[in-house]
Scaffold this motif. Structure first.
Motif, PDB file in Angstrom:
ATOM      1  N   GLN A  71     -27.237  35.152  45.054  1.00 10.75           N
ATOM      2  CA  GLN A  71     -25.880  35.126  45.192  1.00 10.75           C
ATOM      3  C   GLN A  71     -25.395  33.725  46.152  1.00 10.75           C
ATOM      4  O   GLN A  71     -24.481  33.208  44.860  1.00 10.75           O
TER       5      GLN A  71
ATOM      6  N   THR B 264     -22.970  31.395  42.947  1.00 10.20           N
ATOM      7  CA  THR B 264     -22.366  29.778  43.553  1.00 10.20           C
ATOM      8  C   THR B 264     -22.048  28.701  42.555  1.00 10.20           C
ATOM      9  O   THR B 264     -20.914  28.833  42.374  1.00 10.20           O
TER      10      THR B 264
ATOM     11  N   ASP C  88     -19.531  44.143  40.429  1.00  9.09           N
ATOM     12  CA  ASP C  88     -20.258  43.660  41.370  1.00  9.09           C
ATOM     13  C   ASP C  88     -19.625  44.647  42.303  1.00  9.09           C
ATOM     14  O   ASP C  88     -20.358  45.167  43.220  1.00  9.09           O
TER      15      ASP C  88
END
Lengths: 216, 501
Positions: free
Chosen positions: B278, B282, B341
């Motif tokens: 994650q 990002t 997601d």
């Protein structure tokens, strides 16, 4: 001053090149890592602006290879702003690190500082007798009077002033004041030198026959 | 608060159980000991009572009379083994004359005369034994000198019986023969009771020591049992505090807690890698957005730094527009990924993949023509339950890739077919192929095989990630086969609707 910009985003590359040229730098460009490394190794640039994410050879690998041979000041330019990236970049030999999106004025100031320090000069102002050269404002004063120079004339003056007392060859001047696309006319340098002499006094730049020029 | 701690609860249960066992054991032991003592005393008394009866009656006189000469009778050697001369003991002088002495001349007549052997049983070394003999009308006809006061004769039962009773510190045995005198013999059991109480104290003391030892051992054991749980909770707390690299130190992987810790560790590992993914995503997304943003900012800054010509302003605006469009495409794809997601909401209708593919191939013809790539197709109808818009996006994406990464004059082959339980879409190109090194990462977000196409507006490096997300939301799989120099084949498999349903 000649600068190499290595950046794969074409719009950004042209913007940077144009902006730096307007600042009076001679600018070469490379769109990928391999081309960038080739140019960086072939010429003695005053500074290199290096993107990290590059096709063919990424910025970190390029810097590692370059550092094995050259000490050219390198300013890393990247969108990766994690601490690990910054630390890695500085540790493998970058001299400065600017994160995208950046401010052009800040980028210029950092480049000036890099170039200055590479010549062992800590101050932005260079004083030669009654002539003061402000490398930050890119202005030249003789006494109280401001002397107007063209961008190229100023670049030549600054280049010699940063290497005060040293003889600078014509080749070096050509290499640092013109980029790869400039058609270098052999007498162009002499024209610039004579113009500076007209404005700052004939003795300001001395000619060493067969060697080059020098500011005593 | 104590009772909320498992350790304290364990300890409490353990303690309660231990107390229960110890009390049960102690009580039983005490009871058995008491019974044993009374049995012993009763046996002695019974023997003496029987002996007295034998002495008072001629042998064989009453059927219920204790047979002192009976060899089966326990009680050791009695005086009945030899003939005795009944003697009248001094203390029996003046005893009830109604009761006849047992002199062998006749039953139930005269004073009882007890032999010395009999009285001897209740004197001398046996001073704590006493006796009393009641004649008719419940009048004592003979008694020992050490008889405790206030002895009363209990009411007589119907039959010949021997009754034992405890009266204060005395244990007594009363024999009611069918006929003849009632004989009571007894003894003080004060000493026995004192010994018994001592045993009780000893049992209590020992019980307390065992309890203390048990509780200490229990505490130690509970601590040992709780230790892995504490480890687990400490590790979990550290992870909750943000130290995702923390793991439980598993010493013994075989027991239940060890297995739990192993499971938790693998969960923590997956959590960490998921967080890392994650974070990287990002970082990548912000990187992708920053580059066009830098173009816009530096272009405008440069343009505004001095007065420019109209052409220069136009060039700046065009460059800014390209950057802006790139950001728009990127943001759209990021949003799409975020939707995938968080669980894509799919329309579920019966879709013929052949129809979707044939529509899609028409849409990419201009692009194929521009790239000088020819399109071939072979569709066999195959039905799936799914979202036609999303599935056509998958097909379009794969087709666009196949055309884009193809050589001029190359071919793209799109086919649909049915496999066992699956509907298959296959997109084959004759492009340069994908290096095995890249092939591993090709479905990862922001992974680009051809990094020099970085600045292309529509190539965000998210296309295949989105395709994968959509296919997986349909319960399907996507795979790729590639040979460098020959081309690649992407195969999508989606569970098909059985033809008979």
């Amino acid at each position: 001053m000649r600068i190499l910009v290595i950046e794969d985003e074409r719009d950004l590359l042209t913007t940077l090149a144009q902006a730096l040229e307007e600042e009076g730098y001679a600018v070469d460009t490379a769109e990928n890592g391999e081309e960038g490394l080739y140019k960086a190794e072939s010429w003695d640039y005053d500074a290199i602006v290096l993107d990290v994410m590059l096709p063919k050879l990424d910025g970190f690998s390029l810097l590692k290879k370059l550092r094995a041979r050259k000490r050219t000041p390198v300013l890393m330019l990247t969108a990766r702003d994690t601490r690990q990236d910054r630390v890695l970049g500085l540790d493998i030999g970058a001299d400065d690190y600017v994160v995208k999106p950046f401010d052009l004025l800040e980028l210029f100031a950092r480049l000036r500082a890099l170039i200055r320090r590479a010549q062992g000069e800590a101050q932005a102002k260079i004083v030669v007798e009654d002539v003061q050269i402000d490398t930050a404002a890119r202005t030249v004063h003789r006494g109280k009077e401001e002397i107007t120079l063209t961008a190229r004339e100023y670049a030549l003056l600054e280049f010699l002033a940063l290497r005060r007392g040293k003889v600078v060859t014509r080749t070096m001047l050509y290499e640092h004041l013109f980029n790869e696309d400039d058609s270098t006319l052999s007498n162009l340098l002499d024209v610039h030198v004579s113009n500076i002499r007209k404005k700052l006094g004939s003795e300001f730049i001395t000619t060493r026959r067969g060697h080059g020029y020098c500011i005593e | 608060m104590f009772f909320n701690s498992i350790r304290w609860r364990l300890q409490l249960w353990h303690g309660a159980l231990l107390v229960l066992v110890l009390v049960g054991f102690g009580f039983t032991a005490y009871h058995l000991a008491e019974k044993n003592v009374l049995n012993r005393v009763d046996e002695e008394l019974r023997r003496r009572t029987g002996l007295l009866g034998n002495i008072l009656r001629p042998p064989g006189r009453g059927p219920g009379g204790p047979q002192g000469r009976d060899p089966n009778r326990p009680g050791g050697p009695g005086p009945g083994d030899r003939p005795f001369r009944p003697n009248r003991p001094p203390e029996e002088e003046g005893a009830n004359p109604d009761y006849p002495p047992d002199d062998g001349r006749g039953p139930g007549l005269g004073e009882p005369r007890l032999p010395v052997e009999a009285t001897g049983l209740f004197a001398g070394e046996f001073t704590n034994f006493y006796y009393v003999v009641w004649g008719r009308e419940r009048i004592p006809i003979s008694q020992s000198s050490n008889l405790p006061p206030n002895i009363d004769l209990p009411s007589k039962p119907e039959t010949d019986s021997m009754i034992a009773r405890t009266r204060g510190n005395f244990r007594e045995m009363i024999h009611y023969p069918r006929v003849g005198p009632v004989i009571l013999s007894g003894r003080s059991i004060e000493m026995d009771m004192r010994n018994l109480h001592q045993l009780g104290f000893f049992l209590g003391g020992a019980g307390l020591i065992v309890l203390a030892l048990g509780l200490t051992g229990g505490w130690w054991m509970a601590t040992r049992v709780i230790k892995p749980i504490d480890d687990i909770s400490n590790a979990a707390r550290a992870i909750a505090d943000g130290n995702l690299g923390q793991r439980i130190n598993v010493v013994d992987t075989e027991n239940e807690l060890g297995r739990l810790a192993t499971v938790l560790n693998s969960t923590f590992g997956r959590l960490e890698s998921s967080f890392a993914r994650q974070t990287r995503f990002t970082a990548d997304a912000s990187h992708e957005l920053r580059t066009p943003l830098s173009v816009i900012l530096s272009q405008t800054q440069l343009s505004l730094s001095r007065v420019r010509s109209a052409e220069e302003y136009q060039a700046t605006l065009e460059s800014c527009q390209r950057a802006g469009q790139r950001m728009r495409v990127l943001i759209e794809k990021l949003l799409q990924l975020a939707r995938i997601d968080s669980g894509l909401e799919l329309q579920r209708v019966t879709v013929n993949l052949a129809d979707i593919c044939s529509d899609s191939i028409d849409l990419v013809r201009p692009l194929a023509a521009e790239k000088q790539v020819s399109l071939t197709s072979s569709f066999s109808p195959t039905l799936v339950l799914g979202d036609p818009v999303q599935i056509s996006q998958v097909v379009m994406n794969l087709l666009a890739n196949a055309i884009y990464y193809n050589n001029a004059g190359g071919i793209v082959v799109l086919t649909t077919s049915s496999e066992e339980n699956f509907s298959v879409i296959s997109v084959k190109d004759t492009g340069p192929g994908i290096e095995p090194e890249d092939l591993k990462h090709i479905f990862e977000r922001f992974y680009r095989v051809d990094k020099s196409r970085h600045s292309q507006i529509n190539h965000t490096g998210l296309g295949l990630a989105i395709v994968t997300g959509i296919v997986e939301a349909h319960g399907g799989t996507i795979g790729v086969q590639s040979e460098v120099g020959k081309g690649s084949t992407f195969t999508v498999k989606i569970p098909s609707i059985p033809p008979n349903s």
